[in-house]
Each structure stands twice: as structure tokens, then as C-alpha cells.
Enzyme design. Structure first.
Site, PDB file in Angstrom:
ATOM      1  N   PRO A  62     -10.074   4.494  42.937  1.00  0.00           N
ATOM      2  CA  PRO A  62     -10.776   3.464  43.707  1.00  0.00           C
ATOM      3  C   PRO A  62      -9.766   2.595  44.444  1.00  0.00           C
ATOM      4  O   PRO A  62      -8.683   2.330  43.905  1.00  0.00           O
ATOM      5  CB  PRO A  62     -11.537   2.663  42.655  1.00  0.00           C
ATOM      6  CG  PRO A  62     -11.037   3.097  41.336  1.00  0.00           C
ATOM      7  CD  PRO A  62     -10.272   4.361  41.505  1.00  0.00           C
ATOM      8  N   HIS A  63     -10.097   2.207  45.661  1.00  0.00           N
ATOM      9  CA  HIS A  63      -9.130   1.431  46.436  1.00  0.00           C
ATOM     10  C   HIS A  63      -9.841   0.578  47.468  1.00  0.00           C
ATOM     11  O   HIS A  63     -11.028   0.761  47.737  1.00  0.00           O
ATOM     12  CB  HIS A  63      -8.138   2.369  47.127  1.00  0.00           C
ATOM     13  CG  HIS A  63      -8.802   3.405  47.980  1.00  0.00           C
ATOM     14  ND1 HIS A  63      -9.227   4.613  47.469  1.00  0.00           N
ATOM     15  CD2 HIS A  63      -9.129   3.416  49.279  1.00  0.00           C
ATOM     16  CE1 HIS A  63      -9.776   5.337  48.434  1.00  0.00           C
ATOM     17  NE2 HIS A  63      -9.741   4.634  49.551  1.00  0.00           N
ATOM     18  N   GLY A  64      -9.108  -0.336  48.042  1.00  0.00           N
ATOM     19  CA  GLY A  64      -9.679  -1.191  49.073  1.00  0.00           C
ATOM     20  C   GLY A  64      -8.674  -2.220  49.534  1.00  0.00           C
ATOM     21  O   GLY A  64      -7.570  -2.317  48.991  1.00  0.00           O
TER      22      GLY A  64
END
Lengths: 153, 596
Positions: free
Chosen positions: A65-67
Site C-alpha cells: 500500500p502506498h500514497g
């Protein structure tokens, strides 16, 4: 830049007890908030927003997960090994038990992409994944992440 | 005694007709003919011009049966609608159900006027009668064997057909009243319309909630839950109608409310209503077929065909394109939605209102509506599946869900028992995983019932029953579907992120900081592939986007549905895999050392 530049020893969760994808995101957002001093809610929202576009599970039980977060001052990584695999809507249908969270500051641009590629490449290595799953505690996991094979290339 | 005999004969003949309708479904399925049409023809055959020779002109009972049948069909349609799945299409469907109906009626009316030489009000009445798509026809034909539409298209069509009847009913009633009384003011009409829709909504939603509450609080004897819900639906319908609100809207909304809340005996209610709807459809269509006078249809055949043609080829497409223009539907989806403007019982039913109130020329409206419906079912109904495939709005049938048995557990609502056959290639058997919210409870092996612990390990061919929350039961399907043996995942794909085809380039640019031209920000990834590939997409087709590469991963209906996001090719290639690559990489390093 190496993986251990991204992940501090205290940003490793060796046996996260969760039941569902959303809970994974909640828990890692909470831990990331503690370590970065940012708002937990906004981290969670950013991750959720990215998941809405498509899963960040990349197959073989791994999710990244990333952002991007405007208030972050540097790239931030967190590694979590799940107590039991959870369904992450992966394309290969496999439930996920290794999760690497990567948050980037606004404007990280190419660095963000490079770091993501690096993390993906590291975890795709079956030997590394096996070692990460077999490691006893957070310290051992950190040692695996710091292995030369993990930092090379 | 003669009276008693005639009742007995009516029962006998009626039952035989319905039975014939049920059996004719076998024939219809074999030939792919729209079932509703078969029922209609059956009624015509039995009628006074057919070999049956039955004389039937009881408009009153037809209207009564038709109302009840339509109410049940709409209620059932609402009950099966997952709010989750329609939320995204509420706006387009609402626009189709209101503006769409008006536009369709307005465009159809001049043709009727020109062809029949009647007044404006009369021709508008014809337009209104045929303006709404039919819920029964859409629900049935869209779910016909083997056809699975793209979710957005299917949901739009369904919600539209469920919500556009009220407006068509309303228009028809207003115009009939106008023709009877002579005049009416715009203000009066608007007030009436507001009352119909607002009151209908209130009665529907409130009624639905009360039914849910009653169902969960009152301990009804086993077996009475389903009849309770069904008659409650009719009460909601009747109540709304009595107050001059739209009963059709009310009953559809009540269905949605009840279907989306945890209730006792949900499964038995659904099964019961399924049967009731089938019966209602058969009875209604057979009756409408009986009521028509086929010999008379010929009198107005040409005008009717003209109305049908204009409706299908001009009015509906114009209405659809107009109503959907704010909502970014691809051209082919709009074309398909235009084509699937299925007319059905609602049209004929509405056309029986002038007959009922004894309007002059009433049979004309009825005959025209009848022909329009037949043409629509014949032409559009029959070509629905092929056109869905042609326009790429059908999903491949391959991923059929596994058979699932659902059992209610009286005493609580949070859990139900879900049963599956364990297949050798299921995710469950291969990986021994199930979601944490479900719990294996029973295993049936060789006709013996075992507790989950006794049966461990579960084998292929066993039947397994799990406890799961009703709203999540569907998600279990994935774990028990028989998957074809999958090729090992492409090692190149491992490490890619995946994105749904409807993600926009703008959203991607915001997250990954890649540059996207302003004009292309609104494009979806599927569009991007459509625009930049000069051939139909194949898995593995790649397009650059700034520093990343987009790779077509899964194709469905001729479009890219899932896109793999590949990061930084250069660096990935630098991790040597084959000897040749290793040598080349070494040479590159040497070269870099010499030049750098």
C-alpha cells in the site's frame, strides 16, 4: 538508497493481528501516524483512496500500500507481517501476509516511483520473502531487510 | 347450477392456460424467443380470433390482475437490487426515468398524430403509454441464460425500468383526465405530479421500514413470513394508490428497503416472490393476449408499426443520448441502452386505462400499444444477447459463480448457513483459506454428516456448510469456484500494481506525479488504450505514461479492464535473470566505467 533507509527498526511489525484488508490499512496507518507524527485519519484516507483505484497486492501474498502525503518531509516505509493471511483482492487470489507501507512526500515524483520499484523488487525475491516469513521477531526481519542482497542493485 | 358450472369452467380453462404458459417456457428457452412474447401469443391463440375461441373482454379484471402483477414484479425487482450496486447509477437512471420518459413521449407523439390524424392530446397519450421501459421485460431478458452485462449498464437499465413506470402512469392518467374533462391547468398537473412522486416515495420507504420491523419483531409461524411480506407489499401499493400517490414507485422502493436490510427469512421470501413473479407475469401476459382482438390489429397496423419504428430508432436513442450525456458512458454502452428500451406489459396495461374509463377511440390506443410491445419484444428482445456481444457490453460467461445454498437460522439475523460443494480446483481446497468472518460448521461426506473438526481435512466432493453474515455470503463464492488450473503467474507481472480500467489518468497523475496532458486527464485507462492502440487490446500490450508503463492485463468485451502498472523498467531490467542478460549488463557496466 537502501530499503533500511526507508524503514526504521521501530517501523517493523512482526505479527500484526488483523482480520481484513481494511483493518490492515487502519493498523499500519495508526503505527505510521505514531512514527511520523502525522494525522492517522489522513494517512488511512490516502491509502484507502489508492486501494479504490485497484489493489496494491502484487501477488504471492505481498501487498505494498502506498500514497502521497503533503505534510510528510521524507519518504517513510513500514513493514508488517500479518499474524494470519487476509484477503487483499490480489489478482492471483492469494491472501496477503507481508505488507510494506510506503508513504512519499508531495512532489517526490521520480523518487517515489523508484522507491516503490525497489520495494516491489525486493519482496518479489522468493528467498527474501521466505526469510521474512520465517524470521522470529522484528529484529530478525530488520536484519533480512538489511541483507546485502536486499540493498544491492 | 349453470352459474357454478361456469365458474368451474373458468377455473379449468384459466388453469390450463397458465399451465400451457409454464410449459411453453421450455419451447421458448430452446428457441431463444423472449418468454413474455410466448405468453402473449398463447393468450392470443386462446382468444376469440384464435383456435381457442375464448371470448374475453373484461377490462376491469385485466386491470386488477395487471396492477397486482406489476406491483409484485416491481417489488421483487426492488428486493433483489443491492443498494451498493445501484448507487453509482442512481443519477443516470433517474434522468432516464424522468426526462427520458418525457422526451420519448414527446418525440413519439407527432408520428402518431401524423399517421392517425388525431388530436395532440390523443397522440401525446399514445406517446405516454409506450414511453416507459418495462420492468418485467428488462429484469427477465437481461438476466436471460448466459448473459451477463457490464454492471453499470445492467444496473442502469434495471433501475430505469423500475423507476420510470410511475411517470408514464402519471402522464397517462393526466392525459386521460384531460380527454375526459376537457381542460386542466399546468399548475394543477405539476402539483399532482409532485404529490404522486413525493407521497409515493414516503409511503414506499416508510412502508418498507415498517415491514422490516414487523418481520423481525413479530414471531410469525414458520412459512408465513413470505406471504406476510408479499401481502404487505400489496398493502403499500394499495395504500399509495388510494392516496393518489404512485403505488408503483412506492412498492419498488419498499422492495429496495426490505431487500437491503437484514430480515428474518430473507431467503424464503426471495424464493416465494420468485415463484409469485413468474406466475404474475404469465397470468398478466396471457390475459393481455386474451384481451386483444387480433383481427382488429390489422386496421391500425401501419400507423402502429410507424410508431414502433420511430420509438425504437429515434425517440429512445435521442432520449438516452440526451439523458446520459452528463454521465460519461462510452458510445457503445449508450447504443446498447438505446436498443434495450424494452416495452412490455406496462405499455399494454396503461393502454387499457382508456378502455377502462370508456374513452372514445380507446381500442385504438390499446391496439397500437399492443403492436409496439410485440415489435419491441420481437425485435429488441430477440436481438438483445447478440447485440450485447456485438457492442461489447456483455461479460464473458466463463466465471460462473458456483452453486450456493443459503439457509436462514431462526433466532438471529447476523449469520446464515451457506453451503457449497467442495471442488478440487477451488481456492478453498488448494490454499485452505476462507475469510475470517466465515466459519465451517458441517461437512457432509458420503451421506454422513460430520462436524467441521471431524471432517478435517475436507476433501473434494464433500459438501461444506459455513456460517457467514448474509450480506457477505456472495463473497464466499470466490473461494469455492472451480478455477481452471492457472498457469504460474508471469514472473514479469509479479511486482506490478494493478488498476481498474475505469481509473482516470488524472487520478494516476495525482498519486504518482507523472505528467499527463490536461486534455487527457479525464480519460480512463481503458480509454487511453482505446485511443493509443491501433488494434484491439491484447494482454501484454504496453503503453508508456511518463516514467511508468501501463500494461494491459485483463481484457473483457474488447476493452482493457485491468491494467498493470509497471514501474521503472530500466531498473528492473538491471537485475539480470538470464546469462545473456547478465553478460549484457556486465558489458554495460564496463562501458559505463570506461565512458563515465
Amino acid at each position: 538508497m537502501t530499503i533500511t533507509d526507508l524503514v526504521a527498526p521501530e517501523a517493523i511489525l512482526s505479527s500484526l493481528k488483523v482480520n481484513a484488508k481494511k483493518q490492515v490499512l487502519q493498523e499500519i496507518a495508526a503505527r505510521a501516524a505514531e512514527l511520523t507524527g502525522l494525522n492517522e485519519r489522513s494517512i488511512f484516507e490516502v491509502l484507502l483512496q489508492r486501494e479504490r483505484l485497484g489493489t496494491t497486492a502484487v501477488g504471492y501474498g505481498i501487498a505494498i500500500p502506498h500514497g502521497k502525503l503533503p505534510k510528510l518531509d521524507r519518504m517513510f516505509g513500514l513493514f508488517a507481517r500479518l499474524d494470519r493471511p487476509v484477503d487483499f483482492e490480489a489478482m492471483d487470489g492469494q491472501p496477503v501476509d507481508l505488507v510494506f507501507l510506503l508513504l512519499a512526500p508531495e512532489g517526490a515524483g521520480a523518487d517515489h516511483l523508484k522507491a516503490l520499484a525497489r520495494v516491489a523488487r525486493l519482496l518479489r525475491d522468493q528467498e527474501i520473502a521466505k526469510k521474512l516469513r520465517a524470521s522470529r521477531d522484528a529484529q530478525a526481519i530488520y536484519a533480512v531487510l538489511a541483507l546485502p542482497s536486499a540493498t544491492a542493485a | 347450477m349453470a352459474l357454478l358450472d361456469s365458474v368451474s369452467i373458468a377455473i379449468l380453462l384459466g388453469a390450463i392456460l397458465v399451465l400451457a404458459g409454464i410449459l411453453s417456457s421450455l419451447v421458448a428457452l430452446r428457441f431463444g424467443a423472449p418468454l413474455l412474447l410466448v405468453f402473449l401469443f398463447l393468450g392470443m391463440l386462446a382468444g376469440e380470433n384464435g383456435p381457442g375461441g375464448l371470448r374475453f373482454n373484461d377490462v376491469h379484471s385485466t386491470y386488477l390482475v395487471g396492477s397486482v402483477a406489476l406491483a409484485l414484479i416491481l417489488f421483487d425487482g426492488g428486493l433483489r437490487t443491492r443498494f451498493q450496486s445501484i448507487r453509482a447509477v442512481l443519477a443516470p437512471a433517474a434522468s432516464l426515468a424522468t426526462i427520458g420518459v418525457l422526451v420519448t413521449a414527446l418525440i413519439t407523439a407527432p408520428v402518431a398524430r401524423y399517421m392517425l390524424g388525431i388530436g395532440w392530446t390523443e397522440s401525446l397519450l399514445i406517446g405516454a403509454v409506450v414511453a416507459s421501459t418495462d420492468a418485467a421485460a428488462v429484469f427477465l431478458l437481461v438476466h436471460a441464460r448466459g448473459l451477463r452485462l457490464r454492471p453499470r449498464v445492467g444496473a442502469t437499465l434495471e433501475v430505469e425500468s423500475g423507476t420510470n413506470d410511475p411517470l408514464a402512469v402519471f402522464l397517462t392518467l393526466v392525459l386521460v383526465e384531460l380527454l375526459m374533462r376537457g381542460e386542466s391547468s399546468i399548475g394543477h398537473v405539476l402539483v399532482q405530479f409532485a404529490r404522486e412522486s413525493v407521497l409515493g416515495t414516503i409511503i414506499g420507504v416508510a412502508g418498507g421500514r415498517i415491514v422490516v420491523m414487523a418481520l423481525n419483531r413479530v414471531a410469525l409461524p414458520q412459512g408465513l413470513h413470505a406471504p406476510f411480506v408479499t401481502t404487505s407489499a400489496l398493502v403499500v401499493f394499495g395504500l399509495a394508490q388510494v392516496f393518489h400517490a404512485s403505488g408503483f414507485l412506492a412498492v419498488y422502493l419498499a422492495g429496495i428497503v426490505i431487500g437491503n436490510r437484514p430480515t428474518r427469512a430473507h431467503n424464503t421470501v426471495v424464493v416465494f416472490l420468485d415463484a409469485a413473479t413468474w406466475l404474475a407475469q404469465i397470468v398478466m401476459f396471457v390475459l393481455l393476449g386474451l384481451l386483444v382482438w387480433p383481427a382488429r390489429l390489422a386496421d391500425s397496423l401501419w400507423p402502429s408499426l410507424a410508431v414502433a419504428a420511430v420509438l425504437m430508432l429515434i425517440a429512445r436513442p435521442v432520449a438516452v443520448f440526451l439523458c446520459l450525456s452528463p454521465f460519461r458512458f462510452p458510445l457503445r454502452e449508450k447504443l446498447f441502452i438505446s436498443w434495450v428500451g424494452l416495452r412490455g406489459a406496462v405499455g399494454i396495461f396503461l393502454a387499457s386505462i382508456p378502455l377502462l374509463v370508456g374513452l372514445p377511440n380507446a381500442h385504438l390506443y390499446f391496439d397500437i400499444a399492443f403492436v409496439v410491445v410485440i415489435v419491441s419484444l420481437l425485435v429488441q428482445g430477440w436481438t438483445l444477447a447478440p447485440s450485447a456481444r456485438r457492442l461489447h457490453v456483455a461479460l464473458p460467461r466463463a466465471d460462473r459463480p458456483p452453486q450456493r445454498v443459503e439457509l436462514d437460522l431462526p433466532g438471529q439475523l447476523q449469520q446464515q448457513l451457506v453451503g457449497y460443494t467442495v471442488r478440487s480446483n477451488s481456492l478453498f481446497l488448494k490454499r485452505k483459506v476462507i475469510p475470517s468472518w466465515s466459519k465451517p460448521t458441517l461437512v457432509i461426506r458420503n451421506e454422513r454428516i460430520l462436524a467441521a473438526a471431524e471432517a478435517d481435512p475436507v476433501e473434494a466432493g464433500d459438501y461444506i456448510y459455513l456460517l457467514a453474515p448474509p450480506e457477505k455470503a456472495q463473497a464466499l463464492d470466490r473461494f469455492f469456484a472451480d478455477m481452471p488450473p492457472q498457469p504460474p503467474p508471469d514472473s514479469r507481472l509479479l511486482g506490478d500494481f494493478f488498476l481498474a480500467g475505469d481509473v482516470t489518468l488524472g487520478a494516476l497523475a495525482d498519486i504518482y506525479g507523472v505528467t499527463v496532458e490536461e486534455s487527457e486527464r479525464a480519460l480512463s485507462l481503458s480509454d487511453y488504450f482505446d485511443v493509443h492502440l491501433d488494434h484491439p487490446p491484447r494482454p501484454g500490450d504496453a503503453l508508456p505514461l511518463g516514467d511508468i508503463r501501463l500494461v494491459a492485463h485483463r481484457i473483457g468485451g474488447g476493452r482493457v479492464n485491468v491494467v498493470a502498472l509497471r514501474l521503472d523498467e530500466e531498473e528492473v531490467a538491471a537485475a539480470p535473470r538470464s546469462r545473456g542478460e547478465a553478460v549484457r549488463a556486465a558489458l554495460r557496466r564496463v562501458w559505463a566505467g570506461l565512458t563515465g
